[in-house]
Write an enzyme that holds these catalytic residues in place. Structure first.
Site, PDB file in Angstrom:
ATOM      1  CD  GLU A 107      -1.208   2.700  -4.114  1.00 10.17           C
ATOM      2  OE1 GLU A 107      -2.416   2.854  -4.372  1.00 10.17           O
ATOM      3  OE2 GLU A 107      -0.760   2.586  -2.956  1.00 10.17           O
ATOM      4  CE1 TYR A 129      -3.413  -2.864   1.168  1.00  7.88           C
ATOM      5  CE2 TYR A 129      -1.683  -3.380   2.741  1.00  7.88           C
ATOM      6  CZ  TYR A 129      -2.846  -3.720   2.104  1.00  7.88           C
ATOM      7  OH  TYR A 129      -3.462  -4.915   2.396  1.00  7.88           O
ATOM      8  CB  CYS A 167      -5.243   6.418   9.682  1.00  7.32           C
ATOM      9  SG  CYS A 167      -6.244   5.636   8.398  1.00  7.32           S
ATOM     10  CG  ASP A 185       0.463   3.857   5.424  1.00  9.82           C
ATOM     11  OD1 ASP A 185      -0.538   3.825   6.163  1.00  9.82           O
ATOM     12  OD2 ASP A 185       0.958   4.923   5.020  1.00  9.82           O
TER      13      ASP A 185
END
Length: 441
Positions: free
Chosen positions: A326, A302, A398, A371
């Site tokens: 990605e 990612y 996050c 991530d």
């Protein structure tokens, strides 16, 4: 019960998502804009009789917490508006106490979902502020605005399509606030994305998402000449998805970033860390925790535009290997440009759950950086990570709930959470960033 009715509530503990938990006649109520321990009158916003729980906003504070302060921005203040805009929902809480609450949320999620012994989390007393962040204002280098019926920039209320026109946003970077974007009308535009480069703290890019063909050109003529302006025809998702047409109207459609001596090109609204210090903070933590060495093979999953990939490629050197994975085509194109000086880097476009298996078959990995988006990693990725036999995984997240769930998944597959940190890279909001190191048992 009517969703306009006020109910008196004693607010309980903080919960994931920025709510406090209260009870009314035996029913759980998730309340925004409060502080644990306060006695309030709250306005019900969702209160169906068959609903498992209700939602409410604080409308009046009867017994305030010592940590309550006047909100710094009226449109987001629930005591002044029945539909406060999102994006600054912790603005009524003293900054140091915000960070304590965020740590509590992380600990609760890791304990309940991640099955981590609370004794191992005692160091998480408060989220760590970004260096130099004293006020918690002016940190957003990326902003997204809606456009109301009059063509003015606007923001929406939580879980609502209601829009409030705004003429300032105190969390936005000073260069965005001074750019002149609030003085312009945006007819025919559905959304406006604005970004400022951390390289010079001055270069601003305005991305206009068109609702009507040709509308962006008319708007661009009203914007200051020193701004970079581009138009996007895609209505949903992001420019990085590659489904829309991106065209330059003024200046250029990309910005340059710099982190720890590495330069990056970020096109349109391609993903980049929002806090002006976040890219540096997270890069430093990833490098220290993963500790990549010359000659090793490392995967960055990612990977976005290659923020971590460039540093990892430099660390493993020409004798090592870096796999940067990605899925978004626009962001992948930026990553290829950003990593072009590293022959040891392979930039691969594709879904992580499909590509990781191929990478593992090609070479045994020494370390992996993750991530992922807010949803975290799926079971297939967790299984492939276990099959990779990588000794170290550095996980940047996050979302404490998905991070905690994935902690349990990785633990079941032979990885132990050796270290976890909570960083306050979203001050005045409920959001946090976690960085964890998993080691093969």
């Amino acid at each position: 019960m009517s969703t306009t009715e006020l109910v008196e509530l004693r607010l309980g503990p903080i919960a994931h998502g920025g709510h406090t938990v209260a009870r009314h006649e035996g029913r759980v109520v998730f309340v925004r804009h409060g502080i644990p321990g306060e006695l309030v009158r709250a306005r019900l916003t969702e209160a169906g009789e068959q609903a498992k729980f209700w939602r409410a906003d604080v409308a009046e504070v009867l017994e305030p917490s010592a940590e309550r302060q006047p909100h710094f921005w009226a449109p987001a203040d629930a005591l002044l508006s029945e539909q406060p805009v999102g994006g600054a929902e912790f603005g009524h809480i003293a900054l140091d106490f915000q960070r304590q609450l965020k740590a509590r949320v992380a600990v609760e999620q890791l304990t309940r979902l991640g099955q981590i012994d609370p004794a191992r989390l005692e160091h998480l007393a408060a989220a760590q502020p970004a260096p130099g962040d004293v006020t918690g204002l002016g940190w957003r280098t990326r902003m997204s605005y809606a456009v109301d019926a009059s063509g003015a920039l606007a923001m929406s209320a939580y879980r609502s399509n209601s829009l409030t026109a705004i003429t300032r946003m105190p969390l936005a970077h000073p260069a965005i606030e001074a750019s002149g974007i609030y003085a312009v009308k945006y007819p025919g535009i559905s959304r406006v994305e604005v970004a400022v480069s951390s390289l010079d703290d001055r270069s601003v890019l305005v991305l206009l998402i068109e609702e009507q063909p040709g509308a962006a050109k008319a708007v661009a003529r009203q914007l200051p000449a020193e701004l970079n302006v581009a138009a996007l025809t895609q209505q949903r998702g992001a420019a990085a998805d590659g489904r829309g047409s991106l065209s330059v109207l003024q200046g250029r459609s990309w910005l340059t970033e710099e982190v720890l001596g590495q330069e990056y090109r970020i096109t349109g609204e391609g993903f980049w860390q929002v806090h002006r210090a976040a890219a540096t903070v997270l890069s430093e933590r990833v490098l220290e925790l993963l500790d990549p060495q010359p000659g090793q093979a490392v995967a960055d999953l990612y990977a976005g535009a290659g923020l971590f990939s460039a540093h990892l490629a430099a660390a493993v050197g020409p004798s090592g290997a870096l796999y940067s994975v990605e899925g978004a085509p626009g962001t992948h194109a930026d990553a290829k440009k950003n990593l072009r000086h590293f022959p040891q880097a392979r930039v691969i476009r594709g879904r992580v759950e499909r590509v990781l298996h191929q990478v593992v078959e090609e070479r045994e990995l020494d370390g992996v950086v993750l991530d992922p988006p807010r949803a975290g990693v799926d079971k297939k990725v967790a299984a492939e990570l276990a099959a990779s036999d990588a000794r170290r995984l550095c996980y940047v997240s996050c979302d404490p709930a998905s991070f905690a769930r994935d902690t349990a998944r990785l633990s079941a597959r032979g990885y132990e959470l050796a270290n976890v940190e909570v960083h306050d890279l979203y001050p005045q909001t409920h959001h946090i960033e976690l960085v964890g190191l998993f080691q093969r048992q």
